[in-house]
Design a protein around this motif. Structure first.
Motif, short mmCIF file in Angstrom:
data_model
loop_
_atom_site.label_atom_id
_atom_site.label_comp_id
_atom_site.label_asym_id
_atom_site.label_seq_id
_atom_site.Cartn_x
_atom_site.Cartn_y
_atom_site.Cartn_z
N ASN A 29 -4.68 29.32 18.69
CA ASN A 29 -3.59 29.63 17.77
C ASN A 29 -2.51 30.44 18.47
O ASN A 29 -2.57 30.64 19.69
N SER A 30 -1.54 30.91 17.71
CA SER A 30 -0.42 31.63 18.31
C SER A 30 -0.85 32.95 18.95
O SER A 30 -0.14 33.49 19.80
N ASP A 31 -2.01 33.47 18.56
CA ASP A 31 -2.55 34.70 19.15
C ASP A 31 -3.48 34.43 20.32
O ASP A 31 -4.18 35.34 20.78
N LYS A 32 -3.49 33.18 20.78
CA LYS A 32 -4.33 32.74 21.90
C LYS A 32 -5.83 32.83 21.57
O LYS A 32 -6.66 32.89 22.48
N GLU A 33 -6.17 32.81 20.28
CA GLU A 33 -7.56 32.80 19.87
C GLU A 33 -8.06 31.35 19.82
O GLU A 33 -7.32 30.45 19.37
N LEU A 36 -9.46 28.26 18.43
CA LEU A 36 -9.69 27.66 17.12
C LEU A 36 -10.87 26.69 17.17
O LEU A 36 -11.76 26.73 16.32
N HIS A 43 -13.30 29.23 15.29
CA HIS A 43 -12.68 30.43 14.74
C HIS A 43 -13.42 30.87 13.47
O HIS A 43 -13.76 30.04 12.61
N THR A 90 -5.39 29.49 8.76
CA THR A 90 -6.08 29.04 9.98
C THR A 90 -6.43 27.56 9.89
O THR A 90 -6.30 26.81 10.87
N THR A 102 -3.32 25.44 10.50
CA THR A 102 -3.01 25.40 11.94
C THR A 102 -3.95 24.43 12.65
O THR A 102 -3.53 23.66 13.52
N PHE A 103 -5.22 24.47 12.26
CA PHE A 103 -6.23 23.58 12.82
C PHE A 103 -5.86 22.11 12.56
O PHE A 103 -5.92 21.27 13.47
N GLU A 157 -2.88 20.88 12.06
CA GLU A 157 -1.74 20.54 12.91
C GLU A 157 -2.20 20.14 14.31
O GLU A 157 -1.69 19.17 14.89
N LYS A 158 -3.14 20.90 14.86
CA LYS A 158 -3.66 20.60 16.20
C LYS A 158 -4.39 19.25 16.19
O LYS A 158 -4.25 18.45 17.14
#
Length: 512
Positions: free
Chosen positions: A270-274, A276, A334, A351, A354-355, A357-358
């Motif tokens: 994600n945008s925080d480099k965590e 997913l 995540h 979250t 975002t998942f 989208e990926k």
């Protein structure tokens, strides 16, 4: 404040209403077993490799037993632990089952449901039996709709304690009087379901990519936990593995297979480099929709347990059918990617979106690769068909004349080579298969004509006589030429006139 009553029919919603597919009982009980085994690892009761989950099917007795050697439950905690509903002490970030609902899933498909458990250091085991038939009767009784869940449960369960060895630890679920109509005791159906849904390892021999996938994902922080699960039926005990193999069936009728040539390792942050999620997608020839439903489609897993099915990710593809052309797994990592209660998808939160989208980006890449491979394959087929047309025209031209033995051999080799080239080109869809079939059959006919060709043009042009007749006449004409070289053409023409008519002898020529 007025007392809030949770009515008895909530139990129906949490059993039959919650789970549409009867086979989810295996997923629910095995995911609880996996959590118990993890707890046993953490406490030192078990070492990795010692874990075991046994699924025992007694078809004739209509009985199913699911037993694990995990941590178990102490006798003084068993009743509150097993009869609480929606009050699980498990943490959703660390465990697969966390709502405390799944243990009731078997009630809809058997007459009695029994839990047996003991923990290391305890000298007693606990047995809790729930009468599912009586529960159904109570829920069906509309005369007393004021009963609560607690009222109903107190009427349908019994509790026993029994002596147990201090060093054992286990949890067992027994379903007696299993409903035969739902095939829960069908060995093949059970294996197919478990291999797709529960956290079992890749087959060490059939799927040689499994070790590489596991190692490369671990390097990205995605550790795939798997457990030893065995199915016993009629004295046969077999380990369960994921269904993937190096090769797989595309068309059962034509026995067409494809192979995995490579695997693409994927990770999403994600945008925080965590992290997913991470996973793999197989590189194949993308010949079309995959026949084997146990591996068809890129699948999503959490805790190595399937979320939804092989079609869940269809929504990520603009053309949903291309998910059915693909093989792969995406492991949600995540903590905020939380499976919903039915485990057919995830809870909707930022979250999750975002998942998605990926996943949509991944699906777009897979779709482009499928189309590129298809275009390349179409180009190969077009080239093969063009080459076939050229060879066929050349063969027809030669066939219109007398053909020598050396010419026949060369023609046969060219036609056979062209036929092999057409047959080996992978096709994409029914249209390609249609044109490939026409070319292949046309070459087959030409090869047959070459085999029957003679050194006499007139004989080659005769379509209404057999190969045997042509060769018989060729031998006769050779004898005539040898005995009467000066009159051979006149004699041969007379033979053809007599046998086949004036029109059939035009273009009569002999081999030089």
């Amino acid at each position: 404040m007025q007392e809030i009553i949770i009515g008895k029919h909530t139990l129906e919603s949490l059993t039959t209403g919650m789970y549409a597919d009867p086979f989810v009982i295996y997923r629910e009980y095995i995911q609880n077993a996996a959590d118990s085994i993890d707890a046993a690892f953490e406490s030192g009761v078990l070492c990795r490799g010692e874990e075991c989950v046994d699924v025992i099917i007694h078809s004739a007795e209509k009985r199913i037993i699911i037993k694990d050697n995990g941590l178990g439950v102490y006798s003084d905690e068993a009743v509150s632990h097993l009869l609480s509903i929606g009050n699980s002490k498990k943490k959703s970030t660390a465990t697969r089952g966390f709502r405390g609902i799944g243990r009731l899933s078997g009630l809809s498909y058997c007459s009695t449901l029994t839990f047996e458990t003991s923990a290391r250091g305890d000298t007693a085991g606990t047995r809790i039996t729930i009468d599912a038939n009586k529960l159904s009767e109570i829920l069906a009784n509309v005369q007393n709709d004021t009963e609560t869940i607690l009222d109903v449960l107190s009427e349908v369960y019994s509790i026993e304690t029994y002596p147990e060895r201090e060093n054992v630890h286990y949890f067992s679920v027994t379903m007696d009087g299993v409903d035969e109509s739902v095939k829960l005791t069908d060995y093949d159906e059970v294996i197919a379901y478990l291999s797709q849904n529960v956290p079992v390892p890749y087959h060490p021999e059939k799927f040689t990519w499994g070790r590489e996938i596991t190692n490369r994902l671990a390097q990205k922080g995605c550790v795939i936990e798997s457990y030893k699960v065995f199915v016993t039926c009629q004295n046969k005990r077999e380990p369960v593995y994921k269904p993937y193999g190096d090769s797989f069936l595309m068309d059962k009728g034509k026995k067409t297979t494809d192979r995995i040539s490579d695997v693409q390792i994927i990770s999403f942050v994600n945008s925080d480099k965590e992290l997913l999620a991470a996973g793999w997608v197989a590189k194949t020839s993308f010949l079309g929709s995959i026949y084997d439903r146990t591996i068809k489609g890129i699948r999503v897993r959490k805790g190595n347990i399937l979320i939804g099915d092989g079609q869940t990710l269809n929504v990520a593809f603009k053309d949903a059918r291309f998910n059915g052309w693909s093989i792969g797994e995406i492991f949600a990592m995540h903590p905020k990617l939380v499976p919903n209660a039915r485990r057919d998808n995830f809870e909707k939160n930022p979250t999750y979106f975002t998942f998605i989208e990926k996943l949509t980006t991944l699906a777009g890449g897979v779709t482009r690769e499928i189309r590129n491979v298809s275009l390349k394959r179409n180009a190969e087929l077009s080239a093969a068909l063009e080459a076939t047309a050229r060879v066929s025209e050349a063969a027809a031209a030669v066939m219109s004349e007398g053909v020598s033995l050396s010419q026949k051999s060369a023609l046969k080799n060219k036609l056979t080579k062209a036929q092999n080239a057409v047959g080996q080109v992978p096709v994409n869809g029914e249209s390609d298969a249609y044109y490939q079939g026409i070319a292949f059959e046309g070459l087959d006919i030409l090869i047959g004509q070459v085999k029957g060709a003679t050194s006499y043009k007139a004989l080659n042009l005769l379509d209404n006589i057999s190969l045997h007749e042509k060769r018989w006449l060729e031998q006769i004409f050779n004898i005539i030429i040898r005995i009467e070289p000066g009159n051979s053409e006149k004699i041969i023409t007379a033979v053809l006139d007599e046998l086949y008519g004036e029109s059939k002898k035009k273009g009569m020529e002999t081999e030089p």
